[in-house]
Design a protein around this motif. Structure first.
Motif, PDB file in Angstrom:
ATOM      1  N   THR A 113     -10.513  -0.763  10.986  1.00 27.07           N
ATOM      2  CA  THR A 113     -10.273   0.596  11.480  1.00 27.07           C
ATOM      3  C   THR A 113      -9.120   1.243  10.742  1.00 27.07           C
ATOM      4  O   THR A 113      -9.181   2.422  10.360  1.00 27.07           O
ATOM      5  N   ILE A 124      -8.534 -10.060  20.267  1.00 26.54           N
ATOM      6  CA  ILE A 124      -8.120  -9.489  18.993  1.00 26.54           C
ATOM      7  C   ILE A 124      -7.694 -10.557  17.991  1.00 26.54           C
ATOM      8  O   ILE A 124      -7.768 -10.349  16.787  1.00 26.54           O
ATOM      9  N   SER A 125      -7.269 -11.739  18.468  1.00 19.75           N
ATOM     10  CA  SER A 125      -6.793 -12.791  17.563  1.00 19.75           C
ATOM     11  C   SER A 125      -6.946 -14.150  18.226  1.00 19.75           C
ATOM     12  O   SER A 125      -7.086 -14.252  19.453  1.00 19.75           O
ATOM     13  N   PHE A 158      -3.891  -1.720  19.149  1.00 22.48           N
ATOM     14  CA  PHE A 158      -5.128  -2.289  18.629  1.00 22.48           C
ATOM     15  C   PHE A 158      -6.307  -2.125  19.575  1.00 22.48           C
ATOM     16  O   PHE A 158      -7.459  -2.079  19.141  1.00 22.48           O
ATOM     17  N   ASN A 159      -6.047  -2.030  20.886  1.00 18.80           N
ATOM     18  CA  ASN A 159      -7.150  -2.171  21.837  1.00 18.80           C
ATOM     19  C   ASN A 159      -8.088  -0.963  21.869  1.00 18.80           C
ATOM     20  O   ASN A 159      -9.276  -1.092  22.130  1.00 18.80           O
ATOM     21  N   PRO A 216      -8.096   1.540  19.016  1.00 21.29           N
ATOM     22  CA  PRO A 216      -7.368   1.945  17.805  1.00 21.29           C
ATOM     23  C   PRO A 216      -7.703   3.332  17.290  1.00 21.29           C
ATOM     24  O   PRO A 216      -6.963   3.868  16.468  1.00 21.29           O
ATOM     25  N   ASP A 234     -13.788  -5.301  13.748  1.00 18.58           N
ATOM     26  CA  ASP A 234     -12.450  -5.768  14.130  1.00 18.58           C
ATOM     27  C   ASP A 234     -12.478  -6.716  15.321  1.00 18.58           C
ATOM     28  O   ASP A 234     -11.791  -7.732  15.314  1.00 18.58           O
ATOM     29  N   ALA A 292      -2.722   0.369  14.153  1.00 21.89           N
ATOM     30  CA  ALA A 292      -2.406  -1.044  14.337  1.00 21.89           C
ATOM     31  C   ALA A 292      -2.884  -1.854  13.136  1.00 21.89           C
ATOM     32  O   ALA A 292      -3.987  -1.647  12.633  1.00 21.89           O
ATOM     33  N   ASN A 293      -2.064  -2.787  12.678  1.00 20.34           N
ATOM     34  CA  ASN A 293      -2.469  -3.625  11.552  1.00 20.34           C
ATOM     35  C   ASN A 293      -3.395  -4.761  11.991  1.00 20.34           C
ATOM     36  O   ASN A 293      -4.016  -5.418  11.160  1.00 20.34           O
ATOM     37  N   THR A 294      -3.501  -4.978  13.311  1.00 18.02           N
ATOM     38  CA  THR A 294      -4.374  -6.044  13.813  1.00 18.02           C
ATOM     39  C   THR A 294      -5.826  -5.605  13.934  1.00 18.02           C
ATOM     40  O   THR A 294      -6.682  -6.408  14.310  1.00 18.02           O
ATOM     41  N   THR A 295      -6.105  -4.342  13.617  1.00 18.38           N
ATOM     42  CA  THR A 295      -7.492  -3.872  13.491  1.00 18.38           C
ATOM     43  C   THR A 295      -7.665  -3.373  12.051  1.00 18.38           C
ATOM     44  O   THR A 295      -7.698  -2.170  11.795  1.00 18.38           O
TER      45      THR A 295
END
Length: 458
Positions: free
Chosen positions: A148, A288-289, A116-117, A119, A52, A142-145
């Motif tokens: 996971t 993360i992005s 996310f940080n 997760p 991730d 979180a959907n940003t990971t």
């Protein structure tokens, strides 16, 4: 239109209302299942974290060992936490055979929304407290990971009855649908902006909440501090997870008399940890992005860079960067950085500096580096924040006996250890009366010594 998650809520609520979750045995069974899920799949969880956003091995294992330690705490202390607690009552009532007792009962179906940080850790720690307290849990990672989240989606049904613990994945639409439901408790970890959304939704159903948010965490280094220790701990505390944790030092105020020496040691500490080119370091995570990379890179003012300053948007990389001398007008001090860019400001007068800091939104954490107890006492007495450390950074939030949480803009509610059990439990206060005691406090009152009869309550 019916809410797609209503059946999930109904199933868990029906199970909760059966009283099955209130037993010691059910709670221990849930903790055991959570522990097995973590330990059986340690390597898979670590791989997902690396996929991730490149979390290094120490930060990967941290997310496994900390929840495992929380489970161990509850397993060892659960019977005492569950036991009814006798409390003092007015002497007159106690002398006549009455007693006060506090019971802790679970709220019911609990929604846990993770960030996310961290997760794994910041999704499971609240869930573990909720289960120990006898609540059922719906997890929203979180959907940003995505790696996971996908792993959780596969593992949770394999280890838990969905009436006890379920998982919902997705983004804003899924969160909106979940928040429209009348949960019995909501636990949210994330940004203050989304925290406001959660709180507004919870208000519609008068659902109690814990909000673990963030903010700019002040770090103060006075002229008596051990600069080697301060520099090393601030360098790690700020740059671990590439600066993407809510308890990271957000900015540093350093006494002007030692500012140059501190900056030199801070730069040396960063190089010692991540090398001259941190993009090659196996111990430095990625942003993360690309959006967040752009955001954090925009805070870098070239004329104030004394260390770092490089970034690569496509690689989601921002180099550990120190800005000095920063001012409150700089972009990096207009909001929480949440990245590896650290503004440093000199100060001359402690009280004047604290007066500035205390007028800003209250932070989740604060860190003080000083050998002068008078200074430490003054800062702790004057400045409001969620929690923190003296001559240390970040580690306070992983200690079971230290309640963790924010205040004001940085959140509400505390958890971890006993504080977590208490927060996820309704406190039911009971007066257990003497069945044979007559209290002459009822009408008619004519001819009665009212003060004497009321004295039993004092």
């Amino acid at each position: 239109m019916a809410n797609r998650f209503q059946p999930l809520l109904d199933a868990q609520r029906g199970h909760f209302l059966s009283d099955a979750t209130k037993s010691y045995e059910w709670r221990i069974d849930q903790l055991d299942r959570m522990e097995r899920m973590l330990l059986d799949n340690k390597e898979a969880f670590c791989a997902a974290l690396y996929q991730d956003f490149g979390k290094p091995p120490f930060e990967q294992l941290f997310e496994i060992t900390v929840p495992a330690g929380v489970i161990r705490y509850y397993r060892e202390n659960l019977k005492d936490l569950m036991a009814p607690q006798p409390v003092p009552i007015p002497q007159g009532l106690e002398a006549t055979g009455n007693r006060g007792v506090v019971y802790k009962e679970p709220y019911g179906v609990t929604l846990v929304i993770g960030p996310f940080n961290a997760p794994i850790l910041l999704l499971l720690d609240p869930a573990i407290a909720a289960l120990a307290a006898g609540n059922t849990v719906i997890l929203k990672p979180a959907n940003t990971t995505p790696a996971t989240a996908a792993l959780f989606q596969r593992l949770v049904p394999a280890y838990f009855d969905p009436r006890d613990v379920s998982i919902v994945t997705g983004g804003r639409e899924e969160i909106a649908d979940l928040l429209a439901l009348p949960f019995d408790f909501i636990f949210f970890t994330g940004s203050s902006a989304v925290g406001k959304v959660v709180m507004r939704a919870a208000a519609e159903n008068l659902t109690p909440v814990i909000l673990e948010l963030g903010g700019q965490n002040p770090t103060i280094v006075d002229e008596t501090a051990n600069l080697d220790i301060a520099a090393e701990r601030i360098a790690w505390g700020h740059n671990a997870i590439s600066g993407q944790w809510c308890i990271a030092p957000g900015y540093v105020y350093v006494h002007e008399s030692i500012a140059d020496a501190f900056i030199a040691k801070l730069k040396a500490a960063i190089v010692a940890m991540y090398g001259d080119d941190p993009i090659k370091s196996p111990d430095f995570a990625r942003m993360i992005s690309t959006h967040d990379t752009e955001r954090v890179a925009s805070y870098i003012l070239p004329d104030k860079v004394v260390h770092g300053g490089r970034y690569d948007i496509a690689a989601r990389y921002v180099e550990p960067t120190v800005l000095y001398p920063s001012t409150w007008d700089d972009p990096a001090l207009q909001q929480e950085v949440f990245g590896p860019v650290l503004p440093v400001m000199p100060y001359r007068d402690l009280r004047a500096m604290i007066d500035i800091v205390k007028r800003r939104p209250k932070s989740l954490a604060a860190y003080i580096f000083s050998k002068r107890q008078e200074t430490v006492d003054y800062i702790l007495g004057s400045l409001s924040f969620g929690g923190g450390c003296v001559n240390q950074t970040n580690l306070h939030c992983w200690i079971d006996s230290l309640p963790f949480g924010g205040v004001g803009y940085s959140g509400m509610g505390k958890y971890y250890g006993k504080a977590g059990f208490d927060a996820l439990s309704n406190t039911k206060a009971m007066l257990i009366g003497n069945p044979d005691l007559r209290l002459d406090v009822f009408p008619p009152y004519a001819g009665k010594d009212i003060e004497k009869n009321l004295s039993v309550f004092s």
